[in-house]
Design an enzyme around this catalytic site. Structure first.
Site, mmCIF file in Angstrom:
data_model
loop_
_atom_site.group_PDB
_atom_site.id
_atom_site.type_symbol
_atom_site.label_atom_id
_atom_site.label_comp_id
_atom_site.label_asym_id
_atom_site.label_seq_id
_atom_site.Cartn_x
_atom_site.Cartn_y
_atom_site.Cartn_z
ATOM 1 N N ASP A 11 0.825 -1.208 0.000
ATOM 2 C CA ASP A 11 0.000 0.000 0.000
ATOM 3 C C ASP A 11 0.862 1.261 0.000
ATOM 4 O O ASP A 11 1.990 1.254 0.495
ATOM 5 C CB ASP A 11 -0.916 -0.021 1.238
ATOM 6 C CG ASP A 11 -2.131 0.881 1.083
ATOM 7 O OD1 ASP A 11 -2.362 1.388 -0.037
ATOM 8 O OD2 ASP A 11 -2.847 1.074 2.084
ATOM 9 N N HIS A 66 2.503 3.117 -8.895
ATOM 10 C CA HIS A 66 2.294 1.672 -9.112
ATOM 11 C C HIS A 66 3.486 1.085 -9.861
ATOM 12 O O HIS A 66 3.970 0.008 -9.541
ATOM 13 C CB HIS A 66 1.007 1.428 -9.911
ATOM 14 C CG HIS A 66 -0.241 1.867 -9.203
ATOM 15 N ND1 HIS A 66 -0.472 1.589 -7.882
ATOM 16 C CD2 HIS A 66 -1.331 2.562 -9.631
ATOM 17 C CE1 HIS A 66 -1.646 2.088 -7.522
ATOM 18 N NE2 HIS A 66 -2.185 2.691 -8.570
ATOM 19 N N LEU A 68 10.733 -20.809 -4.286
ATOM 20 C CA LEU A 68 9.667 -19.947 -3.751
ATOM 21 C C LEU A 68 8.418 -19.985 -4.632
ATOM 22 O O LEU A 68 8.517 -20.002 -5.862
ATOM 23 C CB LEU A 68 10.196 -18.498 -3.705
ATOM 24 C CG LEU A 68 9.188 -17.405 -3.339
ATOM 25 C CD1 LEU A 68 8.870 -17.441 -1.850
ATOM 26 C CD2 LEU A 68 9.709 -16.024 -3.736
HETATM 27 C C1 IPE Z 1 -5.586 -2.626 -0.144
HETATM 28 O O1 IPE Z 1 -5.228 -1.300 -0.286
HETATM 29 C C2 IPE Z 1 -5.529 -3.337 -1.461
HETATM 30 C C3 IPE Z 1 -4.207 -3.535 -2.029
HETATM 31 C C4 IPE Z 1 -3.073 -3.171 -1.515
HETATM 32 C C5 IPE Z 1 -4.183 -4.234 -3.279
HETATM 33 P P1 IPE Z 1 -6.330 -0.160 -0.496
HETATM 34 O O2 IPE Z 1 -5.576 1.112 -0.650
HETATM 35 O O3 IPE Z 1 -7.259 -0.526 -1.590
HETATM 36 O O4 IPE Z 1 -7.123 -0.209 0.878
HETATM 37 P P2 IPE Z 1 -7.933 0.912 1.665
HETATM 38 O O5 IPE Z 1 -8.948 1.472 0.713
HETATM 39 O O6 IPE Z 1 -6.958 1.963 2.088
HETATM 40 O O7 IPE Z 1 -8.522 0.211 2.845
HETATM 41 C C1 IPE Z 2 -1.640 0.186 -3.340
HETATM 42 O O1 IPE Z 2 -1.406 1.548 -3.407
HETATM 43 C C2 IPE Z 2 -1.865 -0.444 -4.693
HETATM 44 C C3 IPE Z 2 -3.263 -0.802 -4.974
HETATM 45 C C4 IPE Z 2 -4.245 -0.752 -4.118
HETATM 46 C C5 IPE Z 2 -3.568 -1.257 -6.314
HETATM 47 P P1 IPE Z 2 -2.592 2.592 -3.446
HETATM 48 O O2 IPE Z 2 -2.954 2.856 -4.861
HETATM 49 O O3 IPE Z 2 -3.704 2.171 -2.568
HETATM 50 O O4 IPE Z 2 -1.878 3.881 -2.829
HETATM 51 P P2 IPE Z 2 -2.455 4.908 -1.784
HETATM 52 O O5 IPE Z 2 -2.972 4.114 -0.624
HETATM 53 O O6 IPE Z 2 -3.562 5.646 -2.477
HETATM 54 O O7 IPE Z 2 -1.304 5.780 -1.423
HETATM 55 MG MG MG Z 3 -4.094 2.411 -0.603
#
Ligand code: IPE
Ligand code: IPE
Ligand code: MG
Length: 241
Positions: free
Chosen positions: A21, A38, A132
């Site tokens: 995240d 990403h 792995l």
């Molecule tokens: C969780 O992160 C999903 C992934 C890392 C793939 P999100 O960014 O979607 O989660 P919330 O919305 O902060 O809970």
């Molecule tokens: C995690 O990073 C990746 C996915 C959920 C696909 P985010 O896109 O949620 O990044 P933040 O949380 O908005 O910084």
């Molecule tokens: Mg996120």
């Protein structure tokens, strides 16, 4: 060196899982589009995969895209799917050279035909690898998983014409993660301290580790910190010592 510390650890987790995240915030900090974050996260995936393969970790599962993430802007979703497709093609040789088995878990019916075929091809090719297992959780959510398991169990009962016996071990075989041991350690980056509909059933006794580091900045030393923390945990499973 920290590496030496972890080499001495008796208790290396069999299964490490990561909620990757913070990509969007990482990009925003630099005044860039979310997809830039990403894309940068790819290097962190590579570093963690390499580290786990070297240390003899059996399973590394990475939460790449949740069922809820389908609700993000179409450009971001399309960019993420495109990135995943490209990564699979470009990382193929590295996976093969490092004896890594690749697997995707999630609702494949929502993937494009091209991406689904790419996933199937890489899974097939890496299936004989014995090192792995790298599991990408894609179009996955914990509630979806439990629900599809219940539906498949009900279908089996219907086909058998009776209620089939069911216990926890039996139910686990219907989950999308069947055959993979539950995560020992779940890491979430970016400072968020929630499970966000991840492996709800499977994390019943998983150790959690939160770090403020944003996913694109996460490197081997950060993973080592998580493992050092894990090594200090006492897992009691509801019992007394
Ligand atoms: C969780 O992160 C999903 C992934 C890392 C793939 P999100 O960014 O979607 O989660 P919330 O919305 O902060 O809970
Ligand atoms: C995690 O990073 C990746 C996915 C959920 C696909 P985010 O896109 O949620 O990044 P933040 O949380 O908005 O910084
Ligand atoms: Mg996120």
């Amino acid at each position: 060196m920290q590496t030496d510390n972890t080499e001495n650890l008796m208790d290396t987790p069999t299964h490490i899982s990561i909620i990757m995240d913070g990509n969007g915030r990482w990009a925003k900090k630099q005044g860039k589009m979310r997809l830039f974050g990403h894309n940068a996260g790819r290097e962190s995936v590579r570093a963690c995969t390499e580290y786990c393969a070297e240390k003899g970790v059996r399973y590394l599962s990475l939460f790449a895209f949740s069922e809820e993430n389908w609700g993000r802007p179409v450009d971001e979703v399309a960019g993420l799917m495109d990135l995943l497709g490209r990564c699979m093609l470009e990382e193929r040789d590295t996976l093969m050279n490092n004896n890594v088995r690749f697997q995707v878990i999630g609702d494949r019916t929502r993937l494009s035909d091209a991406l689904r075929k790419g996933v199937e091809a890489l899974e097939k090719e890496t299936a004989p690898n014995t090192g792995l297992t790298l599991v990408i959780m894609l179009s996955y959510s914990g509630k979806w998983d439990i629900l599809q398991a219940a539906q498949r169990y009900a279908a089996d009962c219907l086909a058998a014409g009776k209620t089939l016996p069911l216990d926890e071990t039996g139910f686990s075989t219907y989950l999308a993660t069947a055959g993979i041991p539950d995560p020992d350690l779940l890491i979430r980056t970016s400072g968020e301290q929630r499970i966000s509909n991840y492996m709800l059933w499977q994390c019943a006794y998983t150790e959690f580790y939160y770090t403020p580091v944003l996913w694109p900045d996460f490197r081997k030393t950060d993973l080592e910190q998580a493992l050092l923390s894990y090594a200090t945990r006492e897992r009691r499973y509801g019992k007394v010592e």
